[in-house]
Design an enzyme around this catalytic site. Structure first.
Site, PDB file in Angstrom:
ATOM      1  CG  ASP A 198       1.871 -10.660  -2.095  1.00 16.64           C
ATOM      2  OD1 ASP A 198       1.467  -9.524  -1.816  1.00 16.64           O
ATOM      3  OD2 ASP A 198       2.988 -10.866  -2.574  1.00 16.64           O
ATOM      4  CD  GLU A 257       9.799 -11.206   3.420  1.00 13.34           C
ATOM      5  OE1 GLU A 257      10.636 -12.120   3.277  1.00 13.34           O
ATOM      6  OE2 GLU A 257       8.933 -10.948   2.563  1.00 13.34           O
TER       7      GLU A 257
HETATM    8  C1  2M8 Z   1       6.153  -9.605  -1.213  1.00 17.85           C
HETATM    9  O1  2M8 Z   1       5.661  -9.707  -2.546  1.00 17.85           O
HETATM   10  C2  2M8 Z   1       6.448 -10.089  -3.660  1.00 17.85           C
HETATM   11  C3  2M8 Z   1       5.575  -9.902  -4.884  1.00 17.85           C
HETATM   12  O2  2M8 Z   1       5.302  -8.524  -5.047  1.00 17.85           O
HETATM   13  C4  2M8 Z   1       6.955 -11.518  -3.612  1.00 17.85           C
HETATM   14  O3  2M8 Z   1       6.503 -12.311  -2.777  1.00 17.85           O
HETATM   15  O4  2M8 Z   1       7.826 -11.856  -4.415  1.00 17.85           O
HETATM   16  C5  2M8 Z   1       5.047  -8.925  -0.391  1.00 17.85           C
HETATM   17  O5  2M8 Z   1       5.299  -9.062   0.989  1.00 17.85           O
HETATM   18  C6  2M8 Z   1       4.926  -7.449  -0.780  1.00 17.85           C
HETATM   19  O6  2M8 Z   1       4.031  -6.780   0.071  1.00 17.85           O
HETATM   20  C7  2M8 Z   1       6.284  -6.760  -0.744  1.00 17.85           C
HETATM   21  O7  2M8 Z   1       6.144  -5.468  -1.272  1.00 17.85           O
HETATM   22  C8  2M8 Z   1       7.345  -7.525  -1.541  1.00 17.85           C
HETATM   23  C9  2M8 Z   1       8.752  -6.963  -1.340  1.00 17.85           C
HETATM   24  O8  2M8 Z   1       9.035  -6.788   0.034  1.00 17.85           O
HETATM   25  O9  2M8 Z   1       7.376  -8.899  -1.136  1.00 17.85           O
END
Ligand code: 2M8
Length: 450
Positions: A183, A418
């Site tokens: 993102d 993460e």
């Molecule tokens: C992260 O994205 C979400 C939005 O979709 C967030 O920041 O709230 C990103 O790292 C994405 O690639 C990942 O799928 C998600 C959940 O791990 O987190």
């Protein structure tokens, strides 16, 4: 290349596998696996693909259950939403109240979802589940699972080919940075920087991510405003792809999303063969995507893959980890494989650090590099794993072994975080993170020759 970290020994391997499986068990809800407690309390799309690949080693049943659970949330036009929300819809922003998916006639009834998609890794995951089925009963179950899922996977790929390829270049287009999975990557900086938010156009909102994680690990408020504005624009069009493609200021074809798309299209061909169908259309689509990645995204002077802004036609200048992911194409030209490995061996490695960790998501030392902020420098296990799979299939085992050893060293040092600081190995973002666990399982279980 000098080795930085030792390969895992057998006792360490067993200990890490047990610990990784415990992370997945803790995050299991009964029908799916959340990415991490607290910060990500729902089911995410590409996370589910990675988690299913990890679970295919010894827990193929849950892997199949969670993929099917995700596909129940698929829209009637084939779009697979990036989030399927669980029962508590107040614990994450943006939640169902923001997305209002029912503005689209294609959204499923009775299931809360977001309104955008994510990289289509799922056909690869479904095929892995079938490959790992051992006993006759498991094989029968896995085949029945493929029979149920194949039409849904194929419909998602048709959606990408039809609704998300406005210029007819055989590449899928992203309409939001959240769709990229990376993102907050510098790859999108120029585009997001150019974005003008008209006065009054940004809906009021409250971030929830900062309740769980240090703000220094997360996107800035300025970046969030841009994410929210783009998502609201898409929503306000009623999720009409033709309108959004015509109007969205963010319309990008990137090398990571499309390399995964081609890899999964190849997997769909294999699934079609298993089911007695015709793999040829999938093979042909996969080759068309592969040719388009080189034709549209390869920058011949800098000799690297970049994302293309389809609004202006220009390539986005920032080289990030997404540049390496076309290694997933088994038939990628050897000269290009050499160029990628050259970059991996030099620019992405920090020359001054004695024992840094691989592979940073943005060049260490590049202006704007941030060792701890989400997608702007830290090492992530999913990008490591994508490169590891790509390098192995091109016989670049020395590099693959380095990435594996680094991934193990990071988890040993910081746990199943993460993401990780490439210079210190410190962990950041969520803790007990599912794809870190799942993909480490795949890296430790997968035999050398496979
Ligand atoms: C992260 O994205 C979400 C939005 O979709 C967030 O920041 O709230 C990103 O790292 C994405 O690639 C990942 O799928 C998600 C959940 O791990 O987190």
């Amino acid at each position: 290349m000098r080795p930085h970290h030792d390969p895992p020994d057998p006792a360490q391997r067993d200990r890490l596998l047990t610990a990784a499986r415990a992370v997945l068990d803790r995050n299991w809800t009964g029908a799916s696996t959340i990415p991490a407690p607290g910060i990500y309390p729902h089911q995410w799309s590409w996370d589910t693909g990675f988690i299913a690949i990890g679970r295919s080693w010894g827990d193929g049943r849950r892997a199949a259950v969670e993929l099917e659970h995700l596909f129940e949330a698929q829209w009637a036009n084939g779009m697979l939403p990036h989030i399927r929300f669980g029962p508590d819809t107040t614990n994450y922003f943006p939640g169902p109240d923001f997305w209002q998916a029912d503005r689209s006639p294609a959204a499923p009834a009775g299931i809360e979802t977001s309104g955008i998609t994510q990289p289509p890794i799922h056909a690869v995951a479904a095929l892995e589940i079938h490959r790992r089925a051992g006993t006759a009963a498991e094989r029968a179950d896995a085949r029945a699972f493929l029979e149920r899922l194949y039409p849904r996977l194929a419909s998602m790929h048709r959606y990408l080919a039809a609704a998300r390829d406005p210029s007819g270049i055989d590449l899928a287009t992203l309409v939001h940075p959240w769709e990229s999975g990376l993102d907050n990557s510098p790859a999108w900086d120029r585009l997001l920087g150019d974005l003008e938010i008209p006065p009054g156009a940004l809906p009021a909102y409250e971030r929830r991510d900062l309740m769980h994680v240090d703000p220094a690990d997360r996107p800035t408020d300025d970046a969030y405003d841009r994410f929210v504005y783009l998502a609201a624009t898409y929503r306000d069009s009623g999720y009409d792809d033709a309108t959004i493609v015509e109007r969205s200021p963010f319309l990008v074809a990137g090398p990571l999303f499309n390399a995964i798309y081609l890899w999964s299209e190849e997997a769909l061909g294999e699934i079609a063969t298993i089911l007695g169908g015709d793999p040829a259309p999938h093979r042909a689509r996969a080759r068309a995507i592969a040719r388009a990645i080189v034709r549209e995204l390869w920058e011949p002077e800098r000799r690297l893959f970049l994302a293309r802004d389809l609004r202006t036609g220009r390539l986005e200048p920032e080289a990030t980890v997404i540049s390496f992911v076309p290694l997933l194409d088994a038939e990628l030209d050897t000269g290009i494989v050499d160029a990628i490995c050259g970059d991996l061996g030099s620019t992405m490695f920090h020359p001054a650090a004695a024992a840094h960790f691989l592979v940073p998501t943005y060049g260490v030392g590049t202006p704007g590099f941030d060792a701890r902020r989400y997608w702007r420098g830290p090492v992530w296990l999913n990008t490591n794993w994508l490169l590891w799979r790509g390098l192995r299939q091109h016989g670049r085992h020395e590099y693959a072994a380095e990435i594996l050893a680094s991934s193990v060293a990071l988890v040993e040092r910081a746990g199943f975080r993460e993401y990780f600081d490439p210079l210190t190995g410190e962990g950041h973002g969520g803790d007990g993170f599912s794809w870190t666990a799942a993909l480490l399982i795949d890296m430790l279980e997968r035999p050398d020759g496979e």
